[in-house]
Design a protein around this motif. Structure first.
Motif, PDB file in Angstrom:
ATOM      1  N   GLN A   1       0.855  -1.182   0.000  1.00 18.68           N
ATOM      2  CA  GLN A   1       0.000   0.000   0.000  1.00 18.68           C
ATOM      3  C   GLN A   1       0.888   1.227   0.000  1.00 18.68           C
ATOM      4  O   GLN A   1       1.624   1.468   0.947  1.00 18.68           O
ATOM      5  CB  GLN A   1      -0.918  -0.011   1.214  1.00 18.68           C
ATOM      6  CG  GLN A   1      -1.809  -1.251   1.270  1.00 18.68           C
ATOM      7  CD  GLN A   1      -2.718  -1.211   2.455  1.00 18.68           C
ATOM      8  OE1 GLN A   1      -2.954  -0.147   3.013  1.00 18.68           O
ATOM      9  NE2 GLN A   1      -3.250  -2.344   2.843  1.00 18.68           N
TER      10      GLN A   1
ATOM     11  N   ASP B   1     -12.983   2.855  13.922  1.00 21.50           N
ATOM     12  CA  ASP B   1     -12.477   2.492  12.599  1.00 21.50           C
ATOM     13  C   ASP B   1     -12.627   3.626  11.589  1.00 21.50           C
ATOM     14  O   ASP B   1     -11.748   3.852  10.757  1.00 21.50           O
ATOM     15  CB  ASP B   1     -13.199   1.247  12.086  1.00 21.50           C
ATOM     16  CG  ASP B   1     -12.641  -0.024  12.718  1.00 21.50           C
ATOM     17  OD1 ASP B   1     -11.743   0.095  13.570  1.00 21.50           O
ATOM     18  OD2 ASP B   1     -13.102  -1.128  12.354  1.00 21.50           O
ATOM     19  N   HIS B   2     -13.742   4.362  11.661  1.00 23.79           N
ATOM     20  CA  HIS B   2     -13.903   5.439  10.682  1.00 23.79           C
ATOM     21  C   HIS B   2     -12.862   6.532  10.903  1.00 23.79           C
ATOM     22  O   HIS B   2     -12.393   7.171   9.943  1.00 23.79           O
ATOM     23  CB  HIS B   2     -15.334   6.007  10.750  1.00 23.79           C
ATOM     24  CG  HIS B   2     -15.628   6.794  12.000  1.00 23.79           C
ATOM     25  ND1 HIS B   2     -16.025   6.184  13.179  1.00 23.79           N
ATOM     26  CD2 HIS B   2     -15.555   8.124  12.269  1.00 23.79           C
ATOM     27  CE1 HIS B   2     -16.206   7.115  14.108  1.00 23.79           C
ATOM     28  NE2 HIS B   2     -15.921   8.298  13.591  1.00 23.79           N
TER      29      HIS B   2
ATOM     30  N   ARG C   1      -9.563   5.337   9.500  1.00 18.41           N
ATOM     31  CA  ARG C   1      -9.526   5.534   8.037  1.00 18.41           C
ATOM     32  C   ARG C   1      -9.151   6.968   7.689  1.00 18.41           C
ATOM     33  O   ARG C   1      -8.368   7.216   6.763  1.00 18.41           O
ATOM     34  CB  ARG C   1     -10.886   5.184   7.432  1.00 18.41           C
ATOM     35  CG  ARG C   1     -11.212   3.704   7.423  1.00 18.41           C
ATOM     36  CD  ARG C   1     -12.453   3.434   6.571  1.00 18.41           C
ATOM     37  NE  ARG C   1     -12.819   2.042   6.583  1.00 18.41           N
ATOM     38  CZ  ARG C   1     -13.667   1.490   7.447  1.00 18.41           C
ATOM     39  NH1 ARG C   1     -14.242   2.274   8.371  1.00 18.41           N
ATOM     40  NH2 ARG C   1     -13.939   0.201   7.404  1.00 18.41           N
TER      41      ARG C   1
ATOM     42  N   ASP D   1      -5.883   7.930   5.663  1.00 18.23           N
ATOM     43  CA  ASP D   1      -6.074   8.635   4.389  1.00 18.23           C
ATOM     44  C   ASP D   1      -5.282   9.934   4.374  1.00 18.23           C
ATOM     45  O   ASP D   1      -4.614  10.262   3.393  1.00 18.23           O
ATOM     46  CB  ASP D   1      -7.566   8.903   4.178  1.00 18.23           C
ATOM     47  CG  ASP D   1      -7.826   9.590   2.843  1.00 18.23           C
ATOM     48  OD1 ASP D   1      -7.638   8.947   1.794  1.00 18.23           O
ATOM     49  OD2 ASP D   1      -8.192  10.792   2.864  1.00 18.23           O
TER      50      ASP D   1
ATOM     51  N   ASP E   1      -5.206   2.655   0.473  1.00 17.93           N
ATOM     52  CA  ASP E   1      -6.405   1.863   0.751  1.00 17.93           C
ATOM     53  C   ASP E   1      -6.524   1.635   2.256  1.00 17.93           C
ATOM     54  O   ASP E   1      -6.136   0.577   2.775  1.00 17.93           O
ATOM     55  CB  ASP E   1      -6.341   0.529   0.001  1.00 17.93           C
ATOM     56  CG  ASP E   1      -7.671  -0.221   0.032  1.00 17.93           C
ATOM     57  OD1 ASP E   1      -8.563   0.197   0.794  1.00 17.93           O
ATOM     58  OD2 ASP E   1      -7.808  -1.217  -0.699  1.00 17.93           O
ATOM     59  N   PRO E   2      -7.041   2.607   3.027  1.00 21.87           N
ATOM     60  CA  PRO E   2      -7.177   2.416   4.479  1.00 21.87           C
ATOM     61  C   PRO E   2      -8.049   1.224   4.852  1.00 21.87           C
ATOM     62  O   PRO E   2      -7.821   0.567   5.865  1.00 21.87           O
ATOM     63  CB  PRO E   2      -7.791   3.728   4.961  1.00 21.87           C
ATOM     64  CG  PRO E   2      -7.437   4.735   3.896  1.00 21.87           C
ATOM     65  CD  PRO E   2      -7.448   3.966   2.613  1.00 21.87           C
ATOM     66  N   GLY E   3      -9.079   0.933   4.043  1.00 24.29           N
ATOM     67  CA  GLY E   3      -9.947  -0.206   4.352  1.00 24.29           C
ATOM     68  C   GLY E   3      -9.187  -1.513   4.346  1.00 24.29           C
ATOM     69  O   GLY E   3      -9.383  -2.373   5.213  1.00 24.29           O
ATOM     70  N   ALA E   4      -8.281  -1.678   3.355  1.00 26.34           N
ATOM     71  CA  ALA E   4      -7.476  -2.900   3.309  1.00 26.34           C
ATOM     72  C   ALA E   4      -6.551  -2.981   4.512  1.00 26.34           C
ATOM     73  O   ALA E   4      -6.321  -4.062   5.063  1.00 26.34           O
ATOM     74  CB  ALA E   4      -6.673  -2.935   2.014  1.00 26.34           C
TER      75      ALA E   4
ATOM     76  N   LEU F   1      -7.156  -1.849   7.518  1.00 27.25           N
ATOM     77  CA  LEU F   1      -7.959  -2.267   8.668  1.00 27.25           C
ATOM     78  C   LEU F   1      -8.269  -3.763   8.605  1.00 27.25           C
ATOM     79  O   LEU F   1      -8.241  -4.454   9.628  1.00 27.25           O
ATOM     80  CB  LEU F   1      -9.259  -1.470   8.720  1.00 27.25           C
ATOM     81  CG  LEU F   1      -9.140  -0.031   9.229  1.00 27.25           C
ATOM     82  CD1 LEU F   1     -10.391   0.760   8.913  1.00 27.25           C
ATOM     83  CD2 LEU F   1      -8.870  -0.025  10.730  1.00 27.25           C
ATOM     84  N   ARG F   2      -8.560  -4.277   7.401  1.00 24.49           N
ATOM     85  CA  ARG F   2      -8.847  -5.710   7.282  1.00 24.49           C
ATOM     86  C   ARG F   2      -7.613  -6.542   7.622  1.00 24.49           C
ATOM     87  O   ARG F   2      -7.711  -7.597   8.258  1.00 24.49           O
ATOM     88  CB  ARG F   2      -9.341  -6.029   5.871  1.00 24.49           C
ATOM     89  CG  ARG F   2     -10.745  -5.487   5.587  1.00 24.49           C
ATOM     90  CD  ARG F   2     -11.298  -6.048   4.295  1.00 24.49           C
ATOM     91  NE  ARG F   2     -10.524  -5.628   3.122  1.00 24.49           N
ATOM     92  CZ  ARG F   2     -10.740  -4.498   2.435  1.00 24.49           C
ATOM     93  NH1 ARG F   2     -11.707  -3.660   2.835  1.00 24.49           N
ATOM     94  NH2 ARG F   2     -10.016  -4.197   1.395  1.00 24.49           N
TER      95      ARG F   2
ATOM     96  N   ASP G   1      -7.115  -6.771  11.287  1.00 25.58           N
ATOM     97  CA  ASP G   1      -8.036  -7.687  11.965  1.00 25.58           C
ATOM     98  C   ASP G   1      -7.438  -9.072  12.155  1.00 25.58           C
ATOM     99  O   ASP G   1      -7.934  -9.858  12.970  1.00 25.58           O
ATOM    100  CB  ASP G   1      -9.338  -7.816  11.153  1.00 25.58           C
ATOM    101  CG  ASP G   1     -10.191  -6.556  11.231  1.00 25.58           C
ATOM    102  OD1 ASP G   1     -10.035  -5.802  12.210  1.00 25.58           O
ATOM    103  OD2 ASP G   1     -10.992  -6.328  10.310  1.00 25.58           O
TER     104      ASP G   1
END
Length: 638
Positions: A4, A164-165, A168, A172, A178-181, A183-184, A187
């Protein structure tokens, strides 16, 4: 995992301005947390020492040069509100730490976070955080396997307590594509956020070790001739006997010392005869033979010895409290050299300590050195050593006189033991209780049977498991029968309180049984004492168990006290208890040689004998004093 990219994002002109004074105030107030944040996000490949200095440098470079727009991202939800100064500094720290994890190619990529800081420089010292326990080590390894953005996401969640928001938004703003990736991927690591606050990850609380002292001493002399320098280098590269090979993760050696070289010569390792333990007057580590499939791997043994003598900056070193961390004074004894799970492992013994060296099977990078004090160990205390840990399990090397190894759940005394098997002294995998999270529902221990009897050992996150015993402190005995197992069942979860403290053995003693008021049955009082290898700093717990209760409650505790030990086998403790009828009582119990107990303060009463039950009110405070049969006073455990 996909990489990333990280690139700075421009700020909106509508964002609030942060001036230098505001940012400096936030930086000074929260400096330790910001440095911890940077240290955790920085790539582990930098090594612990360089990560410490780089983390401090990144935080100190985070101040704006004038008035700068602040990102509208809240600070931690508890304690810092929405301080724009803190949000600004935190964002720049995260961004700089992420940049340090990127390749150095490309003109558009900043090198400032990748280069070691010019200042501060601490000459003559290596600085690194204090070593933690097994949980911290496991978490650090899991974080090291994550890419930078995912590591930052985990740390922002756990250390900053951000939703989490909000994570992100921070990622960002820091330039994560890709902040969502991220976070995943975060996990995938268990949410052990409390461990992020431990000293293992605190770059403001440091240990200091000297660099090579002989090298520094030599540098203070007059300039050496070029020929002499070449001679020294040649002596290091071509050692007697055709050379021993590279030292792997060890720090470089700069001076010749015949005694030190003898201790590092794999050919001089002490190896006990396979049957030495059969005729020895003492069953201890000195009669363990060398086992494992790599006992003839001279290069591996050389690396293990060299790392023990002078661990490099990339080596993870841990030692039980009170254990000297220096190299062996002479050639140590080889106990094991072989492959365990995904690592090559070497166990060495110098008469006072066990050293465990481990490296990945396909590399010498990421080496680990563990040290544990074992002076005076014999019988059950010298019956097993940890070989490796993997996926919450632990594997042991058992003594040569051990004939059987089994797993027991200490909280299920009636359950049959599960055979673990022994292969050249190596046990099968055993679930480690120190790795469990959540409620304590089980406590798995190792049961060994052999020439020295039956021993119950528990993993407390260290190299040598602690022995479990029961009985009066002046004559404790091994936990081998049903009565001993039943005595330990309600107390097992209390063992978590003595993890990573260099514990040698833990003894529990049911010192009193007390009939309860209102015909509520009979309660038991137990005293549990953990003794360490160094002799000081034991923890003593007085525990009260009401009839029908699955667990015992801690009524009193003390540290570095003689109570409930061989020197002073006496104990006195009290607890407020509520009966089934709703009435409150002060209950107290002493060991059987307690002649009387007196309560004063918020509850008043006295009794002849070692038991006391007095009506009380909820929350009452009382002072207890006891008298022994010989007239000596006995104070309550505290």
């Amino acid at each position: 995992m996909q990489s990333q990219d990280v690139a700075p994002r421009p700020s909106s002109s509508s964002e609030p301005l942060v001036d230098v004074e505001q940012a400096e105030a936030a930086l000074v107030e929260h400096y330790p947390r910001l440095v911890r944040l940077a240290y955790l996000v920085l790539p582990p490949r930098l090594g612990r020492g360089r990560r410490v200095l780089t983390a401090h440098a990144l935080v100190q470079r985070a101040l704006p040069r004038g008035s700068s727009p602040a990102q509208a991202i809240p600070a931690q939800s508890t304690g810092r509100g929405t301080d724009p100064g803190y949000s600004y500094v935190r964002l720049h720290v995260v961004r700089a730490a992420l940049e340090a994890d990127r390749p150095r190619a490309g003109r558009s990529r900043s090198l400032s976070a990748q280069l070691p800081p010019l200042l501060p420089q601490v000459w003559g010292l290596r600085l690194f955080p204090r070593s933690g326990g097994a949980d911290e080590l496991a978490l650090d390894q899991r974080l090291a396997a994550l890419p930078g953005p995912a590591r930052a996401a985990y740390v922002l969640r756990g250390l900053e307590k951000l939703a989490d928001h909000t994570v992100r938004e921070v990622l960002d703003a820091a330039g994560v594509a890709d902040p969502g990736a991220a976070l995943r991927q975060a996990d995938r690591v268990p949410a052990q956020y409390a461990l992020l606050e431990s000293p293992e990850f605190d770059p403001c609380s440091l240990q200091a070790r000297p660099t090579d002292l002989m090298r520094r001493r030599r540098h203070t002399r007059a300039a050496l001739a070029a020929a002499a320098a070449l001679a020294v280098c040649g002596a290091l590269l071509v050692l007697p006997g055709g050379g021993w090979g590279p030292d792997g993760a060890a720090a470089p050696a700069y001076a010749r010392n015949p005694s030190a070289e003898a201790a590092l010569d794999p050919g001089r390792l002490v190896r006990a005869a396979p049957t030495a333990w059969r005729t020895s007057a003492r069953l201890d580590f000195s009669v363990w033979p060398a086992r494992g499939g790599l006992t003839a791997d001279t290069a591996l043994l050389r690396r293990a010895l060299a790392v023990w003598a002078r661990p490099g900056e990339s080596v993870r070193v841990s030692a039980t409290p009170g254990t000297a961390s220096g190299g062996p004074a002479g050639p140590p004894q080889l106990l094991y050299a072989g492959t365990v799970d995904h690592a090559r492992v070497v166990l060495l013994y110098d008469g006072l300590r066990i050293a465990r060296y481990a490296e990945p099977k396909d590399s010498t990078a990421g080496a680990v050195l563990d040290l544990a004090r074992v002076d005076g160990a014999a019988g059950g205390r010298a019956a097993a050593v940890v070989l490796g840990r993997s996926d919450g399990n632990v594997r042991y090397l058992a003594a040569p006189w051990v004939r059987g190894a089994a797993e027991r759940d200490l909280m299920k005394p009636a359950a049959a033991p599960v055979d673990l098997g022994l292969t050249d002294g190596v046990t099968g995998s055993l679930a480690s209780p120190v790795q469990q999270t959540g409620a304590c529902a089980s406590w798995h221990v190792l049961q060994l049977t052999g020439a020295s009897g039956t021993h119950l050992l528990t993993d407390l996150g260290e190299l040598v498991p602690a022995g479990l015993t029961t009985g009066r402190p002046t004559a404790p005995h091994e936990v081998s029968g049903e009565a001993g197992l039943r005595a330990w069942a309600p107390l097992a979860c209390g063992l978590a309180a003595v993890r990573a403290q260099g514990v040698r053995s833990v003894n529990t003693w049911e010192y009193a049984e007390q009939p309860l008021p209102d015909a509520s049955g009979t309660a038991t009082w137990a005293c549990t004492r953990a003794d360490t290898w160094r002799g000081d700093g034991p923890r003593v717990l007085a525990q009260f168990r009401a009839p029908g209760g699955k667990y015992a409650a801690v009524a009193a505790q003390g540290e570095d006290v003689p109570d409930c030990g061989a020197r002073d086998p006496h104990v006195l403790a009290g607890v407020l208890w509520k009966s089934g009828a709703g009435d409150w009582y002060l209950l107290a119990a002493g060991s059987r040689d307690t002649e009387s107990i007196n309560a004063s303060g918020g509850v008043r009463g006295a009794s002849q004998g070692h038991l006391l039950a007095v009506a009380a009110t909820r929350g009452a405070q009382a002072t207890l004093k006891g008298t022994l049969a010989d007239g000596r006073p006995v104070e309550p455990l505290r």
